[in-house]
Design a protein around this motif. Structure first.
Motif, mmCIF file in Angstrom:
data_model
loop_
_atom_site.group_PDB
_atom_site.id
_atom_site.type_symbol
_atom_site.label_atom_id
_atom_site.label_comp_id
_atom_site.label_asym_id
_atom_site.label_seq_id
_atom_site.Cartn_x
_atom_site.Cartn_y
_atom_site.Cartn_z
ATOM 1 N N LYS A 229 0.851 -1.185 0.000
ATOM 2 C CA LYS A 229 0.000 0.000 0.000
ATOM 3 C C LYS A 229 0.886 1.234 0.000
ATOM 4 O O LYS A 229 1.798 1.346 0.813
ATOM 5 C CB LYS A 229 -0.908 0.021 1.226
ATOM 6 N N ILE A 230 0.620 2.134 -0.937
ATOM 7 C CA ILE A 230 1.352 3.397 -0.977
ATOM 8 C C ILE A 230 0.741 4.316 0.071
ATOM 9 O O ILE A 230 -0.458 4.585 0.051
ATOM 10 C CB ILE A 230 1.310 4.016 -2.383
ATOM 11 N N THR A 231 1.576 4.779 1.004
ATOM 12 C CA THR A 231 1.087 5.584 2.121
ATOM 13 C C THR A 231 1.373 7.070 1.946
ATOM 14 O O THR A 231 0.738 7.900 2.593
ATOM 15 C CB THR A 231 1.711 5.100 3.437
ATOM 16 N N TRP A 232 2.356 7.431 1.120
ATOM 17 C CA TRP A 232 2.674 8.836 0.872
ATOM 18 C C TRP A 232 3.262 8.942 -0.534
ATOM 19 O O TRP A 232 4.032 8.085 -0.958
ATOM 20 C CB TRP A 232 3.680 9.350 1.901
ATOM 21 N N TRP A 233 2.896 10.006 -1.257
ATOM 22 C CA TRP A 233 3.400 10.192 -2.617
ATOM 23 C C TRP A 233 3.441 11.676 -2.943
ATOM 24 O O TRP A 233 2.849 12.500 -2.257
ATOM 25 C CB TRP A 233 2.546 9.424 -3.632
ATOM 26 N N MET B 287 8.547 11.472 -5.016
ATOM 27 C CA MET B 287 8.729 10.592 -3.866
ATOM 28 C C MET B 287 7.538 9.646 -3.749
ATOM 29 O O MET B 287 6.425 9.997 -4.129
ATOM 30 C CB MET B 287 8.826 11.407 -2.577
ATOM 31 N N CYS B 288 7.809 8.472 -3.178
ATOM 32 C CA CYS B 288 6.764 7.480 -2.979
ATOM 33 C C CYS B 288 7.171 6.606 -1.796
ATOM 34 O O CYS B 288 8.299 6.121 -1.746
ATOM 35 C CB CYS B 288 6.653 6.641 -4.252
ATOM 36 N N THR B 289 6.264 6.431 -0.829
ATOM 37 C CA THR B 289 6.511 5.573 0.326
ATOM 38 C C THR B 289 5.442 4.485 0.355
ATOM 39 O O THR B 289 4.261 4.777 0.164
ATOM 40 C CB THR B 289 6.463 6.385 1.638
ATOM 41 N N ALA B 290 5.871 3.241 0.584
ATOM 42 C CA ALA B 290 4.940 2.112 0.594
ATOM 43 C C ALA B 290 5.220 1.208 1.784
ATOM 44 O O ALA B 290 6.353 1.114 2.257
ATOM 45 C CB ALA B 290 5.059 1.319 -0.700
ATOM 46 N N THR B 291 4.160 0.539 2.256
ATOM 47 C CA THR B 291 4.293 -0.422 3.345
ATOM 48 C C THR B 291 3.720 -1.764 2.903
ATOM 49 O O THR B 291 2.917 -1.836 1.974
ATOM 50 C CB THR B 291 3.540 0.039 4.612
ATOM 51 N N GLY B 292 4.118 -2.813 3.601
ATOM 52 C CA GLY B 292 3.621 -4.153 3.331
ATOM 53 C C GLY B 292 4.560 -5.185 3.921
ATOM 54 O O GLY B 292 5.675 -4.871 4.331
ATOM 55 N N ASP B 293 4.113 -6.422 3.976
ATOM 56 C CA ASP B 293 4.945 -7.512 4.474
ATOM 57 C C ASP B 293 4.734 -8.728 3.581
ATOM 58 O O ASP B 293 3.641 -9.288 3.609
ATOM 59 C CB ASP B 293 4.590 -7.838 5.931
#
Length: 157
Positions: A58-62, A78-84
């Motif tokens: 999931k992209i959390t910040w862009w 810029m692009c920040t993503a989270t996941g496992d």
């Protein structure tokens, strides 16, 4: 022999009609049969568990959706993503994957064990850099993407 020939002709006719309908040439004709009707709704628990997985990418910040840059200066997205597992981030321009070269640098930073930040820099920016950019994050559970429009402006002193 006639029976075999009749079976082959029937198979070709049936296949041809089905193929024509799949390509939009059926009763509706032309392109009208190819319109998208919207995405299907999730209707059962298994589908919901898959599509709403807690570890999905999931992209959390862009970056901002629309960016205006000055010719000859640097563009930064810029692009920040989270996941496992931690998602892999890929950058696209007008639907084509971007790779680092002398005027385009891609940097990735681990934010924490489940998060990654990616930065794309174009320096110096030219007219050819205008277009639609996309940041895509994916892992084994999901793909998420965000897009940005970039256009140039002329700076006069």
């Amino acid at each position: 022999m006639r029976v075999w020939a009749a079976v082959v002709v029937m198979a070709v006719l049936v296949w041809g009609v089905g193929e024509a309908q799949r390509r939009g040439g059926g009763r509706r004709g032309g392109r009208r049969g190819n319109r998208l009707r919207g995405l299907p709704r999730v209707t059962n628990e298994a589908s919901t568990a898959y599509y709403d997985h807690k570890d999905a990418a999931k992209i959390t910040w862009w970056s901002h959706f629309e960016t205006e840059y000055i010719l000859g200066r640097k563009i930064v997205f810029m692009c920040t993503a989270t996941g496992d597992p931690v998602p892999h981030i890929t950058w696209y321009k007008n639907g084509i994957e971007l790779y680092a070269h002398s005027f385009l640098q891609l940097h990735e930073y681990d934010e924490d064990p489940k998060s990654i930040k990616s930065k794309m820099e174009i320096d110096p920016a030219t007219q050819m850099d205008a277009g639609y950019y996309e940041c895509q994050a994916n892992n084994k559970y999901a793909v998420d993407s965000k897009g940005f429009m970039a256009d140039y402006s002329l700076e006069f002193e």
